[in-house]
Structure formats: structure tokens, C-alpha cells
Write an enzyme that holds these catalytic residues in place. Structure first.
Site, mmCIF file in Angstrom:
data_model
loop_
_atom_site.group_PDB
_atom_site.id
_atom_site.type_symbol
_atom_site.label_atom_id
_atom_site.label_comp_id
_atom_site.label_asym_id
_atom_site.label_seq_id
_atom_site.Cartn_x
_atom_site.Cartn_y
_atom_site.Cartn_z
ATOM 1 N N HIS A 20 51.577 -14.057 -119.882
ATOM 2 C CA HIS A 20 50.574 -14.923 -119.243
ATOM 3 C C HIS A 20 49.133 -14.573 -119.617
ATOM 4 C CE1 HIS A 20 53.655 -17.016 -117.259
ATOM 5 N NE2 HIS A 20 53.653 -16.430 -116.078
ATOM 6 N N GLU A 76 56.259 -25.215 -114.573
ATOM 7 C CA GLU A 76 55.173 -24.943 -115.504
ATOM 8 C C GLU A 76 55.366 -25.759 -116.791
ATOM 9 O OE1 GLU A 76 54.946 -20.550 -115.898
ATOM 10 O OE2 GLU A 76 56.340 -20.602 -114.201
ATOM 11 N N HIS A 122 50.190 -22.605 -112.734
ATOM 12 C CA HIS A 122 51.236 -21.766 -112.150
ATOM 13 C C HIS A 122 51.325 -21.931 -110.632
ATOM 14 C CE1 HIS A 122 53.931 -18.294 -111.891
ATOM 15 N NE2 HIS A 122 53.924 -18.213 -113.213
#
Length: 351
Positions: free
Chosen positions: A105, A315, A179
Site C-alpha cells: 500500500h 478496492e 480503502h
């Protein structure tokens, strides 16, 4: 339509602002100029009761201490990159190792942990928040000065539209997503195991025990990964399928979408009749069912103790670790080219 502002806290001497967009039907979306975090979405159930349907905190300190990316924009690269390195145009780039030996991420300080410049706009049938951030070359190990723009639009159709735009002065990797953890029961009254999910997808990615794609693209047929006709989230917890077990008795998997901008993803809470329809031009959606929300250090989410399956993420994005899998859709953004993507979230009541 209106947008309200209030101070949310302070980080390194900079005031963090919370913006609340409200449409003519009473739907509200609150987000921060830190990480573009969506901290609340207030929507009606079938009886006209308005409640929050996402996971989040009421203080910036809690986000810094506890948050597993609640509501944030993820980048430069959503998902994992194996061994935290990649080869681009003959040069090896070493990234932050923030997930065992892998990169997750965007690294230690990805897009979710930076302040964004913000502009607001109010129109007859919509409100907009335009967030801008310059990610400098070398940040978290990535090449290129990358100018990112993320726009949140709330309209009177009860739609949240997230638009992404990015351009870099060097070739780089870019794979962005939002997210947000959804729980359509409202104010976290129940977990998400009885939520009904439909995904227009015939294939998903096999993961290894580190949750890195193996490179294999598997059929969903006759597995608990077949959401084409809808199924309960709890099927993944109880299935015994090795891929569910690897993910922590649930889902943390990319699904390749068979359609774009045609009701590809539908999430339903049958008790409240709240329904979320997601449409995107991205090639995939990662379904994460909050299998790791039971933290070593206990914390509460607006008074509700954190526990597994309290929320789920949908996502929309490119595929994780695509740089090491040439048969995956590419996430390379070439020098001077413009990356653009749009995902629409429509909130309503099941008809």
C-alpha cells in the site's frame, strides 16, 4: 447541496480539516485532507433512518495509532509488491519493506499518511472536493515526480464518484484505490458476515501464504469465490477452501471484472435493505473482509470494540504485484502519460 468544514486535529503543526458534503436527500460524506480519508458516510435504511455505514475514528490521533487504512486513498501502489523491489527500464528500485519482506500500500508513508491540498466546489446537483498531492521522486523508493489529483463528488442521485488523475516526469508504477471499510448495517450494529455480495467476475488470483499473487489466475466456478449470482460473506469463513484459509478465513483476493461501468459489484444488507452498487473502469476489485481487524492492541471504533469481519473493503484497482507478472494488466505509468480512472458508488435501498 452544501459543504461544511471543521478542524479535526493537528499533525506536525498543520491543522487537519474535516469536510462534510451533504446532498438534498440528507446523505452525508465526511472526509479529511489527510490521506483523503473518508471517515463517515451517512445513508438511509428502508425506514428512513440515517446511520454511518463505514469504519472510522473521531480523532486524528486514533487514525495515526490504530488505523488499518480506514477510508484512505492508497498509493503509489495498492496491494503488495513482492520482495519490495521492481525492475523498470533496466533499473532496480528498492521500496520500503513494510509487510514482512514485501511492500504494501505504498510503503511507510504512502498517500494515506500525507496532507493533501484541497479545493471545494458546490454546484446545483453536486458537491466536489478536489485533493492534490505532489509525490516527489524517490518517495518510498518510487521514481518520478508524480502529481496526483483525487476528486470526490457527491450528487443528488446518492452517488459518490471518485476520480483519479496522475502524471509523472519519469516512468513509474501507479495503482491507486480507496480503502473504505463498509458495513451497511449502520453504526456497526452487526458484522458483515451476512452481507450479500455479487461480483461480475469469473476469475480471481491465487495467493501464496504471504498473500502475494502466485501468477495463477483461477476460475471461480464451484468455489466460494463465485459471487456471480450473489453469496453471503460468511461462506468464505466456513468454506475450508485453502485460499480462504490463507487469507485468514475470509477473503483478501483480487477478482478480475468481466464488465466495466455496468453494476459490476453489488453489496446488500438484507436486514436494513441498504444496497451499494459499485461501477468502475478498473480491471479488478480486491475483496478484503476484515480478517485481521482483531489487533494485538485492542481499540474501539466509535465505541465498538474492533473485531474481525466488522467491515469489508471493495478496492477497485489494478492487480497487485503486476510488475512481476507480465500477463497481468500493466500498472506502469510512462513518462508524461496521464493516468485516469473513475469509480462510482451508488447508495440506495433494495427495490
Amino acid at each position: 447541496m452544501e459543504i461544511m468544514q471543521e478542524d479535526y486535529g493537528e499533525i506536525d503543526g498543520r491543522t487537519i480539516t474535516a469536510f462534510t458534503m451533504v446532498n438534498d436527500h440528507g446523505m452525508e460524506i465526511t472526509c479529511l485532507d489527510y490521506g483523503c480519508i473518508i471517515t463517515k458516510i451517512v445513508a438511509s435504511d428502508r425506514n428512513g433512518h440515517f446511520e454511518n455505514i463505514v469504519l472510522g475514528f473521531d480523532s486524528i490521533e486514533e487514525y495515526q495509532k490504530y488505523s488499518p487504512y480506514f477510508g484512505a486513498i492508497i498509493g503509489r501502489f495498492a496491494g503488495r509488491i513482492k520482495n519490495a523491489e521492481f525492475n523498470l527500464n533496466g533499473k532496480i528500485y528498492q521500496l520500503a519493506k513494510n509487510n514482512n519482506d514485501n511492500h504494501l500500500h505504498g510503503g511507510l508513508q504512502g498517500f494515506d499518511k500525507v496532507s493533501w491540498e484541497t479545493k471545494i466546489a458546490i454546484e446545483a446537483d453536486s458537491t466536489k472536493l478536489e485533493f492534490t498531492y505532489l509525490s516527489k521522486s524517490g518517495e518510498e523508493g518510487y521514481p518520478g515526480n508524480l502529481l496526483m489529483k483525487v476528486t470526490y463528488t457527491l450528487n443528488n442521485k446518492n452517488e459518490l464518484i471518485i476520480s483519479y488523475k496522475g502524471v509523472s516526469d519519469e516512468s513509474t508504477l501507479l495503482n491507486v484505490t480507496n480503502h473504505t471499510y463498509f458495513n451497511l448495517s449502520g453504526n456497526l450494529k452487526r458484522d458483515i458476515l451476512d452481507h450479500q455480495l455479487t461480483i461480475k467476475s469469473r476469475k480471481f488470483l491465487e495467493l501464496d501464504e504471504r498473500l502475494i499473487p502466485t501468477g495463477k489466475i483461477l476460475s471461480v466456478e464451484n468455489t466460494p469465490f463465485d459471487f456471480q449470482n450473489g453469496r453471503k460473506i460468511k461462506d468464505g469463513m466456513t468454506s475450508g477452501h485453502v485460499q480462504n484459509w490463507i487469507a485468514g478465513n475470509g477473503y483478501d483476493h483480487p477478482f478480475l471484472l468481466t464488465e466495466q461501468h455496468n453494476k459490476e459489484i453489488t453489496l446488500l444488507d438484507e436486514e436494513s435493505d441498504r444496497e451499494l452498487i459499485i461501477e468502475t473502469d478498473e480491471p479488478a476489485v480486491v475483496l478484503y473482509t476484515g480478517n485481521q481487524l482483531e489487533a494485538d492492541e485492542s481499540y474501539s471504533i466509535r465505541g465498538v470494540p474492533s473485531r474481525n469481519y466488522l467491515g469489508l473493503c471493495l478496492e477497485t484497482q489494478g492487480l497487485p504485484d503486476s510488475i512481476h507478472n507480465p500477463h497481468f494488466p500493466s500498472s506502469i505509468l510512462k513518462k508524461g502519460e496521464v493516468f485516469q480512472s473513475v469509480t462510482k458508488y451508488k447508495f440506495g435501498i433494495k427495490s
